[in-house]
Design a protein around this motif. Structure first.
Motif, PDB file in Angstrom:
ATOM      1  N   VAL A  76       0.843  -1.201   0.000  1.00  0.00           N
ATOM      2  CA  VAL A  76       0.000   0.000   0.000  1.00  0.00           C
ATOM      3  C   VAL A  76       0.879   1.251   0.000  1.00  0.00           C
ATOM      4  O   VAL A  76       0.622   2.204  -0.734  1.00  0.00           O
ATOM      5  N   ASP A  77       1.949   1.228   0.813  1.00  0.00           N
ATOM      6  CA  ASP A  77       2.883   2.367   0.853  1.00  0.00           C
ATOM      7  C   ASP A  77       3.532   2.611  -0.506  1.00  0.00           C
ATOM      8  O   ASP A  77       3.923   3.732  -0.820  1.00  0.00           O
ATOM      9  N   ARG A  78       3.656   1.568  -1.317  1.00  0.00           N
ATOM     10  CA  ARG A  78       4.261   1.699  -2.653  1.00  0.00           C
ATOM     11  C   ARG A  78       3.222   2.037  -3.724  1.00  0.00           C
ATOM     12  O   ARG A  78       3.517   2.019  -4.911  1.00  0.00           O
ATOM     13  N   GLY A  79       1.989   2.275  -3.287  1.00  0.00           N
ATOM     14  CA  GLY A  79       0.951   2.708  -4.215  1.00  0.00           C
ATOM     15  C   GLY A  79       0.124   1.603  -4.841  1.00  0.00           C
ATOM     16  O   GLY A  79      -0.640   1.861  -5.773  1.00  0.00           O
ATOM     17  N   ILE A  80       0.240   0.386  -4.350  1.00  0.00           N
ATOM     18  CA  ILE A  80      -0.541  -0.732  -4.896  1.00  0.00           C
ATOM     19  C   ILE A  80      -1.938  -0.705  -4.280  1.00  0.00           C
ATOM     20  O   ILE A  80      -2.090  -0.608  -3.066  1.00  0.00           O
ATOM     21  N   GLU A  81      -2.958  -0.801  -5.128  1.00  0.00           N
ATOM     22  CA  GLU A  81      -4.329  -0.895  -4.629  1.00  0.00           C
ATOM     23  C   GLU A  81      -4.571  -2.329  -4.182  1.00  0.00           C
ATOM     24  O   GLU A  81      -4.524  -3.257  -4.993  1.00  0.00           O
ATOM     25  N   MET A  82      -4.807  -2.493  -2.893  1.00  0.00           N
ATOM     26  CA  MET A  82      -4.971  -3.821  -2.290  1.00  0.00           C
ATOM     27  C   MET A  82      -6.374  -3.975  -1.705  1.00  0.00           C
ATOM     28  O   MET A  82      -6.984  -2.996  -1.297  1.00  0.00           O
ATOM     29  N   SER A  83      -6.822  -5.217  -1.627  1.00  0.00           N
ATOM     30  CA  SER A  83      -8.008  -5.498  -0.836  1.00  0.00           C
ATOM     31  C   SER A  83      -7.618  -5.321   0.625  1.00  0.00           C
ATOM     32  O   SER A  83      -6.438  -5.200   0.959  1.00  0.00           O
ATOM     33  N   GLU A  84      -8.593  -5.351   1.484  1.00  0.00           N
ATOM     34  CA  GLU A  84      -8.265  -5.417   2.897  1.00  0.00           C
ATOM     35  C   GLU A  84      -7.727  -6.816   3.185  1.00  0.00           C
ATOM     36  O   GLU A  84      -7.874  -7.726   2.365  1.00  0.00           O
ATOM     37  N   ILE A  85      -7.102  -6.992   4.320  1.00  0.00           N
ATOM     38  CA  ILE A  85      -6.691  -8.333   4.754  1.00  0.00           C
ATOM     39  C   ILE A  85      -7.965  -9.080   5.126  1.00  0.00           C
ATOM     40  O   ILE A  85      -8.877  -8.521   5.724  1.00  0.00           O
ATOM     41  N   PHE A  86      -8.019 -10.353   4.747  1.00  0.00           N
ATOM     42  CA  PHE A  86      -9.221 -11.141   5.019  1.00  0.00           C
ATOM     43  C   PHE A  86      -8.849 -12.588   5.316  1.00  0.00           C
ATOM     44  O   PHE A  86      -7.729 -13.029   5.076  1.00  0.00           O
ATOM     45  N   HIS A  87      -9.815 -13.295   5.866  1.00  0.00           N
ATOM     46  CA  HIS A  87      -9.693 -14.742   6.026  1.00  0.00           C
ATOM     47  C   HIS A  87     -10.998 -15.355   5.539  1.00  0.00           C
ATOM     48  O   HIS A  87     -11.967 -14.648   5.272  1.00  0.00           O
ATOM     49  N   ASP A  88     -11.021 -16.664   5.395  1.00  0.00           N
ATOM     50  CA  ASP A  88     -12.175 -17.356   4.856  1.00  0.00           C
ATOM     51  C   ASP A  88     -13.081 -17.829   5.979  1.00  0.00           C
ATOM     52  O   ASP A  88     -12.602 -18.366   6.987  1.00  0.00           O
ATOM     53  N   ALA A  89     -14.367 -17.644   5.808  1.00  0.00           N
ATOM     54  CA  ALA A  89     -15.339 -18.035   6.831  1.00  0.00           C
ATOM     55  C   ALA A  89     -15.307 -19.534   7.114  1.00  0.00           C
ATOM     56  O   ALA A  89     -15.581 -19.960   8.234  1.00  0.00           O
ATOM     57  N   GLY A  90     -14.944 -20.332   6.115  1.00  0.00           N
ATOM     58  CA  GLY A  90     -14.977 -21.776   6.278  1.00  0.00           C
ATOM     59  C   GLY A  90     -13.662 -22.414   6.668  1.00  0.00           C
ATOM     60  O   GLY A  90     -13.571 -23.624   6.793  1.00  0.00           O
ATOM     61  N   GLY A  91     -12.619 -21.638   6.855  1.00  0.00           N
ATOM     62  CA  GLY A  91     -11.331 -22.237   7.206  1.00  0.00           C
ATOM     63  C   GLY A  91     -10.200 -21.635   6.410  1.00  0.00           C
ATOM     64  O   GLY A  91     -10.190 -20.439   6.161  1.00  0.00           O
ATOM     65  N   VAL A  92      -9.276 -22.481   5.962  1.00  0.00           N
ATOM     66  CA  VAL A  92      -8.066 -21.980   5.315  1.00  0.00           C
ATOM     67  C   VAL A  92      -8.206 -21.817   3.810  1.00  0.00           C
ATOM     68  O   VAL A  92      -7.324 -21.273   3.179  1.00  0.00           O
ATOM     69  N   PHE A  93      -9.275 -22.257   3.216  1.00  0.00           N
ATOM     70  CA  PHE A  93      -9.397 -22.234   1.765  1.00  0.00           C
ATOM     71  C   PHE A  93      -9.830 -20.859   1.274  1.00  0.00           C
ATOM     72  O   PHE A  93     -10.777 -20.272   1.792  1.00  0.00           O
ATOM     73  N   HIS A  94      -9.154 -20.340   0.275  1.00  0.00           N
ATOM     74  CA  HIS A  94      -9.543 -19.085  -0.370  1.00  0.00           C
ATOM     75  C   HIS A  94     -10.158 -19.435  -1.708  1.00  0.00           C
ATOM     76  O   HIS A  94      -9.517 -20.048  -2.555  1.00  0.00           O
ATOM     77  N   ARG A  95     -11.398 -19.048  -1.911  1.00  0.00           N
ATOM     78  CA  ARG A  95     -12.156 -19.441  -3.092  1.00  0.00           C
ATOM     79  C   ARG A  95     -11.782 -18.701  -4.377  1.00  0.00           C
ATOM     80  O   ARG A  95     -12.194 -19.073  -5.444  1.00  0.00           O
ATOM     81  N   GLY A  96     -11.081 -17.587  -4.295  1.00  0.00           N
ATOM     82  CA  GLY A  96     -10.770 -16.800  -5.481  1.00  0.00           C
ATOM     83  C   GLY A  96     -11.870 -15.812  -5.823  1.00  0.00           C
ATOM     84  O   GLY A  96     -11.786 -15.121  -6.825  1.00  0.00           O
ATOM     85  N   THR A  97     -12.893 -15.756  -5.002  1.00  0.00           N
ATOM     86  CA  THR A  97     -13.959 -14.764  -5.158  1.00  0.00           C
ATOM     87  C   THR A  97     -14.108 -14.067  -3.804  1.00  0.00           C
ATOM     88  O   THR A  97     -13.419 -14.402  -2.844  1.00  0.00           O
ATOM     89  N   GLU A  98     -15.029 -13.142  -3.730  1.00  0.00           N
ATOM     90  CA  GLU A  98     -15.257 -12.466  -2.454  1.00  0.00           C
ATOM     91  C   GLU A  98     -16.215 -13.244  -1.561  1.00  0.00           C
ATOM     92  O   GLU A  98     -16.418 -12.879  -0.409  1.00  0.00           O
ATOM     93  N   GLU A  99     -16.780 -14.322  -2.077  1.00  0.00           N
ATOM     94  CA  GLU A  99     -17.690 -15.150  -1.288  1.00  0.00           C
ATOM     95  C   GLU A  99     -16.955 -15.741  -0.091  1.00  0.00           C
ATOM     96  O   GLU A  99     -15.850 -16.281  -0.219  1.00  0.00           O
ATOM     97  N   GLY A 100     -17.534 -15.624   1.089  1.00  0.00           N
ATOM     98  CA  GLY A 100     -16.961 -16.221   2.288  1.00  0.00           C
ATOM     99  C   GLY A 100     -15.827 -15.438   2.911  1.00  0.00           C
ATOM    100  O   GLY A 100     -15.227 -15.883   3.891  1.00  0.00           O
ATOM    101  N   ARG A 101     -15.507 -14.252   2.380  1.00  0.00           N
ATOM    102  CA  ARG A 101     -14.431 -13.450   2.963  1.00  0.00           C
ATOM    103  C   ARG A 101     -14.902 -12.799   4.257  1.00  0.00           C
ATOM    104  O   ARG A 101     -15.992 -12.241   4.331  1.00  0.00           O
ATOM    105  N   VAL A 102     -14.043 -12.864   5.256  1.00  0.00           N
ATOM    106  CA  VAL A 102     -14.301 -12.201   6.533  1.00  0.00           C
ATOM    107  C   VAL A 102     -13.177 -11.187   6.734  1.00  0.00           C
ATOM    108  O   VAL A 102     -11.997 -11.516   6.570  1.00  0.00           O
ATOM    109  N   SER A 103     -13.536  -9.977   7.079  1.00  0.00           N
ATOM    110  CA  SER A 103     -12.561  -8.910   7.247  1.00  0.00           C
ATOM    111  C   SER A 103     -11.555  -9.222   8.346  1.00  0.00           C
ATOM    112  O   SER A 103     -11.904  -9.761   9.397  1.00  0.00           O
ATOM    113  N   GLY A 104     -10.295  -8.900   8.071  1.00  0.00           N
ATOM    114  CA  GLY A 104      -9.217  -9.062   9.044  1.00  0.00           C
ATOM    115  C   GLY A 104      -8.494 -10.386   8.902  1.00  0.00           C
ATOM    116  O   GLY A 104      -8.983 -11.319   8.255  1.00  0.00           O
ATOM    117  N   PRO A 105      -7.294 -10.458   9.511  1.00  0.00           N
ATOM    118  CA  PRO A 105      -6.555 -11.724   9.480  1.00  0.00           C
ATOM    119  C   PRO A 105      -7.296 -12.802  10.257  1.00  0.00           C
ATOM    120  O   PRO A 105      -8.184 -12.509  11.057  1.00  0.00           O
TER     121      PRO A 105
END
Length: 107
Positions: free
Chosen positions: A45-74
């Motif tokens: 972010v400091d280098r000017g990259i537009e980033m999503s917020e940090i998130f984790h998956d509602a169902g565990g460790v799997f990241h689906r590649g979509t915004e479905e199941g994203r929970v805000s924060g680590p």
């Protein structure tokens, strides 16, 4: 062509013209492992990259590649493989930072 190998990594990333037949922006879900998701996110972010917020998956460790199941924060327990942040490069390819603090056997 630019060939990058992050310090201590056993894999490389190749950028350039004619490296692949894939259309620019057609690659999604490229993962970059980081040991501290908050520090990596802040640096980009400091280098000017537009980033999503940090998130984790509602169902565990799997990241689906979509915004479905994203929970805000680590991940609440900061479990290895469980916290993410996403961004797109200038061509539109999708990248995901994934916090890995302890490697699972075979990974």
């Amino acid at each position: 062509m630019v060939h990058l190998t992050p310090p201590g990594s056993q894999c490389s990333i190749l950028f350039g013209t004619g490296v692949t037949t894939a259309a620019p922006g057609s690659v999604q879900g490229l993962h970059l492992a980081v040991s501290d998701i908050e520090a990596a996110h802040a640096e980009l972010v400091d280098r000017g990259i537009e980033m999503s917020e940090i998130f984790h998956d509602a169902g565990g460790v799997f990241h689906r590649g979509t915004e479905e199941g994203r929970v805000s924060g680590p991940h609440p327990e900061r479990a290895s493989y469980s916290s993410f942040a996403a961004f797109s490069d200038p061509d539109g390819n999708g990248w995901v930072l994934q916090e890995i603090t302890t490697r699972l056997p075979g990974r």
